[in-house]
Write a protein that holds these residues in place. Structure first.
Motif, short mmCIF file in Angstrom:
data_model
loop_
_atom_site.label_atom_id
_atom_site.label_comp_id
_atom_site.label_asym_id
_atom_site.label_seq_id
_atom_site.Cartn_x
_atom_site.Cartn_y
_atom_site.Cartn_z
N VAL B 132 0.86 -1.17 0.00
CA VAL B 132 0.00 0.00 0.00
C VAL B 132 0.90 1.23 0.00
O VAL B 132 1.85 1.31 0.77
N ASN B 133 0.65 2.15 -0.92
CA ASN B 133 1.42 3.39 -0.94
C ASN B 133 0.87 4.35 0.10
O ASN B 133 -0.24 4.17 0.61
N THR B 134 1.65 5.38 0.38
CA THR B 134 1.13 6.46 1.23
C THR B 134 0.02 7.14 0.45
O THR B 134 0.23 7.58 -0.68
N MET B 135 -1.14 7.20 1.06
CA MET B 135 -2.29 7.71 0.32
C MET B 135 -2.92 8.90 1.00
O MET B 135 -3.05 8.93 2.21
#
Lengths: 667, 250
Positions: B132-135
């Motif tokens: 999961v990317n930084t969102m």
């Protein structure tokens, strides 16, 4: 050089960050691939920044002195992380978190930064949960909260007593994912020893490979310092043994202003010092103050008896105990902010009521929590007329589930069972609110150098509230720097790779080699720790929990003498071009010996009390910290002028638009 | 206390090492084991000798940087603590104490008692994460309830500090407890399920590539683990791996 613009955006406080983000310049994805960023430090701020920037497309080089990025000292944070989620429905909001943090910092933080911190806090929890951070949950499967000092709501998320560990491992996993993709190149067991400034911009670092001793040059378009605090200047602190100021101090010497260096947090609940051999102090999480009650005996003869080992804490009758925090601060009780709790402990111990053989300890007692929980459990399990023993047994189970690891840790260190006897605690150096000056974009006074997390000065003012350090580290790394850095790097899309064969790199490397040679060639008689301990004692005695004009002046003189002695008599064994832990320490202590003097100068000039900075000359009749807003409502940003004694101070006047300055009260 | 220390000295990765005797006096029982080594090093430096190199950082049992094989056991005689939490009150006046580095082909010695555990980082990079990317715009953290029992078990596994005691304790030099703790943490949480198969396969592949031995269910790893990571995690990893291997699309 004058202080740069703080770049705090116009507009109402609740809109500032949103409007600012909308007007920052962007770097498109293709161009990001042409830009290199160095991130020094892999704690919450460094790991989250390095991972986030790499995900966006920048080429990142990440440095840490430990053998793995996962070991940065954020890992040791115990209690929790604040976020304005208002899950418990107890009235929390961004405004309240902002208010508590700014007030907790005694109105010496930059208001707009503190607001932004509160504003992005909720995102952090969402991000961490998405990463698989196992926060504590209730039986319905939703996230649990607890309360922390300086707040009247429960907004602290936690993972048993290891919240820092779990958050750091979350950020570390994101970082390692990018390492696996080749977007981050990892340099562990490397220490930054100088900043390289080219054409007025930070363009790289000189680092030492700690395994081989090789001096390396690394170029980049921007350098992020996420190097933590400098509490180890006191020798004894809750910091890790390797925590140091070196990277920040080298940057300071290259032109980065150091702001409010005297703001030090002394944490109230640490295990007391046991002897002269001690290498570090261990924190007992602030979360213990949720259930533990702090007290000393009311009668001086009882205190004497305990100090001499004739009585134990449990021999003192209930009516002869002084729960001094509950007495002095009825509204917040045992959950007053850290600075207030620490000073109150010192006040009682100075008055002779301390409870161990050194007289420097107070009790943290779980007896009433055990009883309270035990009664609830008895009800839950339908046990009628439970005996005292049964209640105690049931209560101990609850307390053990909540704080078991901390109780075990205490018993390991002290050899005392905290279920049987109240814990003994005393304040210890824990965190430094001061740090390198940054503007609203987290950029230092050297363009293209950014400072994140504890290493900067901006969000906590003169005192940090519990569970706010984790919040700031991750806020800066995940949700601030990814936006703000582009605004500066937009100028670099055509710059191309930064060459390291330039005169600036030559000069910086020569500087590093020169200092190492100097240290190796002293060949004196005393090991590094000898000087570090002496420095620490001066700092603790004269620039610690209470400070005064005379003591600070003496401290400055004494530190100069220790520094002089160090450069004549330190003995660094081994070789420079090999694994050499004494050489590492020597370089760090040399920098602490300069920083210590600046801290005392800063503390001396600030003749008001605020937060963790308590000047004995400036207190109310009741002994509370007395601010002087008309004279000192500013950030003191110090500029290096070639010698620690010659630093020049610049002022950033603090403007308060959303909150009115008022005397802090927790009564 | 007066003690005799027998310490492994090795000048560098390729040098030949040997046990060296160091008598030491004036040790107080309140000292931690590492503070006792600080006292020794202070003495060695003053005598013009090379101090003993050893890794350590937080000194409160959480960073995982300290190691040491003490009297034949990783992190010494006490269970559920690291070397930095071991105090001298656990020893007796006159004791002889053997101090060695982690011994495993996958953890080469750097100097004396310090070893290179980079293999653990490489295993982590192979799959120890949720992709999961930084969102900027995530779903609310409470949108997906997680049963407390699962979350607690995930935490128990996530408590691993990556110190390497499991590898040092294992006669095979296996890293299964370390790998299984990470695989389990994510396998138990809904956020980690989508890539559970790839994770198990990739982490095990990297573990094998690093030269760690195989697991033969001895259990010394779990006994010596300072964080009490359960063998149950290895069973779970085996399950996850088997399912992944059998259902993988080629």
């Amino acid at each position: 050089m004058s202080i740069p613009d703080s770049k705090v955006p116009e507009g109402p406080i609740e809109k500032k960050w949103t409007l600012h983000k909308e007007h920052l310049r962007l770097v498109n994805p293709a161009n990001k691939r042409r830009i290199d960023v160095i991130v020094v430090g892999t704690g919450l701020a460094g790991a989250s920044a390095a991972a986030s920037l790499a995900e966006m497309g920048y080429n990142v080089k990440s440095f840490c002195f430990q053998d793995s990025a996962r070991r940065a000292h954020s890992i040791a944070a115990q209690g929790g992380i604040n976020a304005a989620k208002n899950y418990p429905n107890d009235g929390d909001s961004v405004y309240r978190l902002f208010y508590d943090t700014l007030k907790g910092g005694d109105y010496r933080a930059r208001e707009a930064n503190t607001w932004r911190l509160a504003e992005v806090s909720a995102n952090i929890i969402d991000q961490c949960v998405a990463q698989g951070v196992p926060f504590a949950r209730d039986y319905g499967g939703l996230l649990d909260n607890r309360s922390f000092g300086g707040a009247q709501v429960s907004r602290t998320f936690y993972a048993r007593g290891q919240t820092g560990q779990q958050l750091l491992l979350g950020a570390y996993s994101a970082l390692m994912r990018q390492v696996g993709k080749g977007k981050v190149k990892m340099y562990d067991r490397h220490e930054m020893l100088d900043l390289v400034v080219v054409g007025g911009k930070a363009r790289g670092i000189i680092a030492r490979n700690l395994v081989t001793g090789k001096i390396e040059r690394h170029g980049a378009h921007a350098v992020l310092l996420c190097t933590g605090g400098y509490g180890n200047v006191f020798f004894l602190s809750t910091n890790a043994m390797g925590s140091n100021v070196t990277a920040a101090w080298k940057a300071h010497k290259r032109g980065a202003f150091m702001a409010n260096p005297c703001y030090t947090q002394i944490h109230p609940t640490c295990i007391p010092v046991s002897g002269t051999h001690q290498s570090k102090l261990t924190l007992m999480s602030e979360s213990l103050r949720n259930d533990g009650r702090i007290w000393v005996p009311k009668k001086i003869e009882d205190a004497k008896a305990i100090q001499e080992g004739r009585k134990k804490g449990r021999d003192i009758a209930e009516e002869d105990r002084d729960y001094y925090l509950e007495r002095r601060y009825p509204a917040f009780g045992n959950l007053v902010p850290r600075d207030v709790a620490s000073r109150a402990a010192k006040e009682r111990c100075d008055a002779g009521f301390g409870v161990n053989r050194t007289g420097e300890a107070v009790f943290l007692d779980f007896a009433s929590a055990i009883e309270r929980y035990g009664k609830v459990e008895a009800n839950v399990h339908h046990i009628e007329n439970p005996s005292k023993e049964k209640i105690r047994e049931l209560g101990m189970k609850v307390v053990s589930a909540k704080y078991g690891n901390l109780f075990d840790m205490y018993e390991n260190i002290t050899g005392d069972n905290p279920y049987e006897h109240p814990m003994m605690i005393y304040p210890a150096v824990h965190y430094t609110m001061g740090g390198l000056w940054v503007d609203y974009n987290l950029m230092s006074s050297i363009p293209n150098m950014y400072v994140l997390g504890e290493a900067n000065f901006s969000d906590h003012g003169a005192n940090r509230l519990g569970a706010s350090a984790l919040m700031q580290g991750l806020a800066d790394g995940y949700f601030v720097i990814p936006y703000t850095i582009a605004d500066q790097l937009a100028d670099d899309i055509r710059t191309g790779p930064i060459p390291t064969n330039t005169p600036e790199f030559d000069e910086a490397e020569k500087n590093v080699r020169g200092r190492i040679d100097q240290l190796m060639n002293i060949k004196g008689t005393e090991p590094v720790d000898h000087f570090h301990r002496r420095l620490g004692k001066v700092m603790w005695d004269k620039c610690g929990m209470a400070r005064n004009d005379k003591g600070l002046r003496e401290a400055i003189e004494e530190i100069r003498k220790i520094r002089e002695d160090f450069w004549k008599n330190v003995r660094v064994p081994g070789k420079a071009d090999a694994f050499n832990q004494e050489l590492e320490k020597a370089g760090r202590v040399a920098d602490f010996l300069e920083l210590g003097e600046l801290m005392c100068m800063d503390a001396l000039h600030r003749s008001e009390s605020c937060g963790g900075h308590f000047r004995e000359e400036s207190q109310t009749e009741e002994g509370e910290a007395l601010r002087k807003d008309d004279q000192f409502a500013y950030v003191a940003a110090w500029e290096w002028k070639g010698d620690p004694g010659k630093e020049e101070m610049h002022k950033e006047i603090l403007k308060f638009e959303a909150l009115k300055l008022s005397q802090r009260s927790y009564k | 206390m007066k003690l005799t220390l027998k310490i492994w000295r090795q000048a560098g990765p390729d040098a030949k090492g040997a046990m060296v005797d160091y008598p030491i006096d004036g040790i107080s029982e309140d000292m931690s084991f590492l503070e006792m080594l600080d006292v020794l090093n202070d003495k060695l430096i003053r005598e013009g000798q090379d101090p003993v190199a050893f890794d350590h950082d937080c000194r409160e049992g959480i960073c995982g940087m300290c190691s040491l094989y003490i009297n034949g056991r990783p992190h010494g005689p006490e269970r559920h603590i690291t070397t930095c939490q071991l105090h001298m009150r656990k020893f007796k006046d006159g004791d002889t104490i053997y101090v060695e580095p982690w011994r495993s082909a996958a953890f080469p010695v750097i100097k004396d008692l310090a070893v290179d555990r980079g293999a653990f980082d490489r295993i982590q990079a192979a799959g120890g994460f949720v992709s999961v990317n930084t969102m900027g715009n995530l779903v609310d953290a409470n949108a997906l309830p997680v049963p407390k029992a699962h979350s607690d078990k995930a935490f128990d596994a996530a408590a691993c500090i990556g110190c390497g005691a499991c590898v040092a304790a294992c006669p095979n030099g296996s890293a299964m407890l370390f790998v299984s703790a990470k695989v389990s943490q994510y396998a138990l949480l809904p956020q980690g399920r989508p890539e559970a198969k790839e994770r198990a396969l990739n982490m095990v592949e990297q573990m094998d590539a690093e030269g760690f031995g195989n697991c033969t269910n001895i259990g010394a790893c779990s006994i010596e683990c300072p964080k009490d990571i359960s063998l149950e995690n290895i069973a779970r990893l085996n399950r996850e791996y088997l399912v992944a291997e059998m259902t993988k699309e080629s």
